[in-house]
Motif scaffolding. Structure first.
Motif, mmCIF file in Angstrom:
data_model
loop_
_atom_site.group_PDB
_atom_site.id
_atom_site.type_symbol
_atom_site.label_atom_id
_atom_site.label_comp_id
_atom_site.label_asym_id
_atom_site.label_seq_id
_atom_site.Cartn_x
_atom_site.Cartn_y
_atom_site.Cartn_z
ATOM 1 N N THR A 1 69.531 11.016 -91.267
ATOM 2 C CA THR A 1 69.351 10.540 -89.902
ATOM 3 C C THR A 1 70.690 10.185 -89.282
ATOM 4 O O THR A 1 71.685 9.984 -89.989
ATOM 5 N N GLU A 2 70.695 10.119 -87.969
ATOM 6 C CA GLU A 2 71.850 9.661 -87.209
ATOM 7 C C GLU A 2 71.441 8.423 -86.435
ATOM 8 O O GLU A 2 70.256 8.135 -86.277
ATOM 9 N N ILE A 3 72.439 7.722 -85.911
ATOM 10 C CA ILE A 3 72.234 6.481 -85.170
ATOM 11 C C ILE A 3 72.653 6.689 -83.713
ATOM 12 O O ILE A 3 73.662 7.340 -83.432
ATOM 13 N N ALA A 4 71.884 6.111 -82.810
ATOM 14 C CA ALA A 4 72.260 6.020 -81.399
ATOM 15 C C ALA A 4 72.019 4.583 -80.975
ATOM 16 O O ALA A 4 71.011 3.981 -81.354
ATOM 17 N N VAL A 5 72.949 4.019 -80.200
ATOM 18 C CA VAL A 5 72.792 2.661 -79.678
ATOM 19 C C VAL A 5 72.943 2.737 -78.167
ATOM 20 O O VAL A 5 73.986 3.150 -77.652
ATOM 21 N N LEU A 6 71.870 2.326 -77.465
ATOM 22 C CA LEU A 6 71.793 2.493 -76.011
ATOM 23 C C LEU A 6 71.303 1.221 -75.345
ATOM 24 O O LEU A 6 70.374 0.572 -75.831
ATOM 25 N N GLY A 7 71.896 0.899 -74.207
ATOM 26 C CA GLY A 7 71.443 -0.218 -73.393
ATOM 27 C C GLY A 7 71.073 0.291 -72.012
ATOM 28 O O GLY A 7 71.909 0.861 -71.324
ATOM 29 N N GLY A 8 69.823 0.083 -71.642
ATOM 30 C CA GLY A 8 69.343 0.534 -70.334
ATOM 31 C C GLY A 8 68.517 -0.532 -69.650
ATOM 32 O O GLY A 8 67.428 -0.263 -69.171
ATOM 33 N N GLY A 9 69.026 -1.768 -69.643
ATOM 34 C CA GLY A 9 68.264 -2.882 -69.096
ATOM 35 C C GLY A 9 67.560 -3.614 -70.214
ATOM 36 O O GLY A 9 68.038 -3.659 -71.343
ATOM 37 N N CYS A 10 66.409 -4.151 -69.913
ATOM 38 C CA CYS A 10 65.640 -4.906 -70.898
ATOM 39 C C CYS A 10 65.300 -4.015 -72.090
ATOM 40 O O CYS A 10 64.782 -2.912 -71.929
ATOM 41 N N PHE A 11 65.576 -4.501 -73.285
ATOM 42 C CA PHE A 11 65.328 -3.666 -74.465
ATOM 43 C C PHE A 11 63.850 -3.405 -74.717
ATOM 44 O O PHE A 11 63.499 -2.444 -75.389
ATOM 45 N N TRP A 12 62.956 -4.204 -74.160
ATOM 46 C CA TRP A 12 61.528 -3.934 -74.334
ATOM 47 C C TRP A 12 61.162 -2.584 -73.731
ATOM 48 O O TRP A 12 60.362 -1.842 -74.287
ATOM 49 N N SER B 1 65.259 -3.355 -81.472
ATOM 50 C CA SER B 1 65.906 -4.056 -80.363
ATOM 51 C C SER B 1 66.965 -4.999 -80.908
ATOM 52 O O SER B 1 66.760 -5.631 -81.962
ATOM 53 N N GLY B 2 68.096 -5.096 -80.187
ATOM 54 C CA GLY B 2 69.164 -5.973 -80.634
ATOM 55 C C GLY B 2 70.204 -6.194 -79.565
ATOM 56 O O GLY B 2 69.974 -5.919 -78.380
ATOM 57 N N TYR B 3 71.353 -6.671 -80.022
ATOM 58 C CA TYR B 3 72.450 -7.040 -79.127
ATOM 59 C C TYR B 3 73.754 -6.459 -79.668
ATOM 60 O O TYR B 3 73.988 -6.453 -80.878
ATOM 61 N N THR B 4 74.610 -6.022 -78.768
ATOM 62 C CA THR B 4 75.946 -5.577 -79.160
ATOM 63 C C THR B 4 76.864 -5.670 -77.949
ATOM 64 O O THR B 4 76.415 -5.829 -76.822
ATOM 65 N N GLY B 5 78.154 -5.567 -78.205
ATOM 66 C CA GLY B 5 79.119 -5.540 -77.125
ATOM 67 C C GLY B 5 79.724 -6.881 -76.774
ATOM 68 O O GLY B 5 80.512 -6.979 -75.838
ATOM 69 N N GLY B 6 79.383 -7.915 -77.511
ATOM 70 C CA GLY B 6 79.931 -9.243 -77.240
ATOM 71 C C GLY B 6 80.782 -9.738 -78.393
ATOM 72 O O GLY B 6 80.880 -9.095 -79.432
ATOM 73 N N ALA B 7 81.371 -10.903 -78.207
ATOM 74 C CA ALA B 7 82.293 -11.440 -79.213
ATOM 75 C C ALA B 7 81.628 -12.390 -80.201
ATOM 76 O O ALA B 7 82.114 -12.556 -81.311
ATOM 77 N N GLN B 8 80.536 -13.010 -79.817
ATOM 78 C CA GLN B 8 79.902 -14.023 -80.665
ATOM 79 C C GLN B 8 79.024 -13.379 -81.735
ATOM 80 O O GLN B 8 78.138 -12.595 -81.415
ATOM 81 N N GLU C 1 71.660 -6.116 -74.101
ATOM 82 C CA GLU C 1 70.409 -5.836 -74.798
ATOM 83 C C GLU C 1 70.394 -4.333 -75.049
ATOM 84 O O GLU C 1 70.564 -3.543 -74.113
ATOM 85 N N VAL C 2 70.201 -3.934 -76.295
ATOM 86 C CA VAL C 2 70.249 -2.517 -76.663
ATOM 87 C C VAL C 2 69.109 -2.170 -77.612
ATOM 88 O O VAL C 2 68.443 -3.055 -78.159
ATOM 89 N N VAL C 3 68.921 -0.887 -77.785
ATOM 90 C CA VAL C 3 68.082 -0.394 -78.870
ATOM 91 C C VAL C 3 68.967 0.402 -79.810
ATOM 92 O O VAL C 3 69.877 1.107 -79.379
ATOM 93 N N ARG C 4 68.691 0.239 -81.089
ATOM 94 C CA ARG C 4 69.379 1.010 -82.133
ATOM 95 C C ARG C 4 68.351 1.984 -82.672
ATOM 96 O O ARG C 4 67.315 1.591 -83.201
ATOM 97 N N LEU C 5 68.637 3.272 -82.473
ATOM 98 C CA LEU C 5 67.710 4.324 -82.875
ATOM 99 C C LEU C 5 68.229 5.020 -84.115
ATOM 100 O O LEU C 5 69.425 5.294 -84.229
ATOM 101 N N GLU C 6 67.321 5.328 -85.020
ATOM 102 C CA GLU C 6 67.608 6.277 -86.083
ATOM 103 C C GLU C 6 66.795 7.514 -85.732
ATOM 104 O O GLU C 6 65.620 7.400 -85.379
#
Length: 177
Positions: free
Chosen positions: A3-14, A31-38, A55-60
């Motif tokens: 599998t491969e991974i894609a991480v995408l943010g398009g507004g609310c992760f729901w 659903s998760g979070y990325t792109g910040g420092a904390q 807010e992002v989704v991590r897809l396999e």
């Protein structure tokens, strides 16, 4: 199966999660979070807009069934990539349109698909294309949220129309088709 991974943010992760759970070839959606420092931010911290996370989704996904290009074409049709730091009434940097690429090949494909999709929209696409950053899984209650709460107001009035639009536009990419 590799599998491969894609991480995408398009507004609310729901919203994004609900769509990709139905895509043939997508084997896992989280659903998760990325792109910040904390590290390990909470939903409340991300929603405050102070952590820098999206807010992002991590897809396999199985690239033998669906290509990264197809993943991105769906992405550019299920949210508005022309609004900076917002999707509808969801406003803030945590709702930005963003692609976190995992490789130089994904970066090149993201830039190519974004350029090709520019003619679809009446305004310039403002989607951010950034290298992968540390990813943090969202709290368990956010996972598979739409399926668990289809009658909740936000789900009924925001998520459901996006899922319906996806089903109409990409019927051949639905699981079971």
């Amino acid at each position: 199966m590799a599998t491969e991974i894609a991480v995408l943010g398009g507004g609310c992760f729901w919203c994004t999660e609900a769509v990709y759970l139905e895509v043939k070839g997508v084997t896992k959606v989280e659903s998760g979070y990325t792109g910040g420092a904390q590290p390990n931010p909470t939903y409340e911290q991300v929603c405050s807009g102070t952590t820098g996370h999206a807010e992002v989704v991590r897809l396999e996904f199985d690239p033998d069934v669906i290509s990264y290009r197809d993943i991105l074409e769906i992405f550019f049709t299920i949210h508005d990539p022309t609004t900076l730091n917002r999707q509808g009434n969801d406003v803030g940097t945590q709702y930005r349109s963003v692609i976190y690429y995992q490789s130089p090949e994904q970066e090149a494909m993201a830039r190519q698909v974004m350029a090709e999709m520019a003619h679809v929209w009446d305004a310039p696409i403002v989607t951010e294309i950034s290298p992968a950053q540390p990813y943090f899984k969202a709290e368990d209650y956010h996972q598979n949220y739409f399926a668990q709460h289809p009658l909740q107001g936000y789900c009924a009035f925001v998520v459901e129309p996006k899922v319906t639009k996806f089903r109409k536009m990409h019927a051949a990419r639905l699981k079971g088709q």
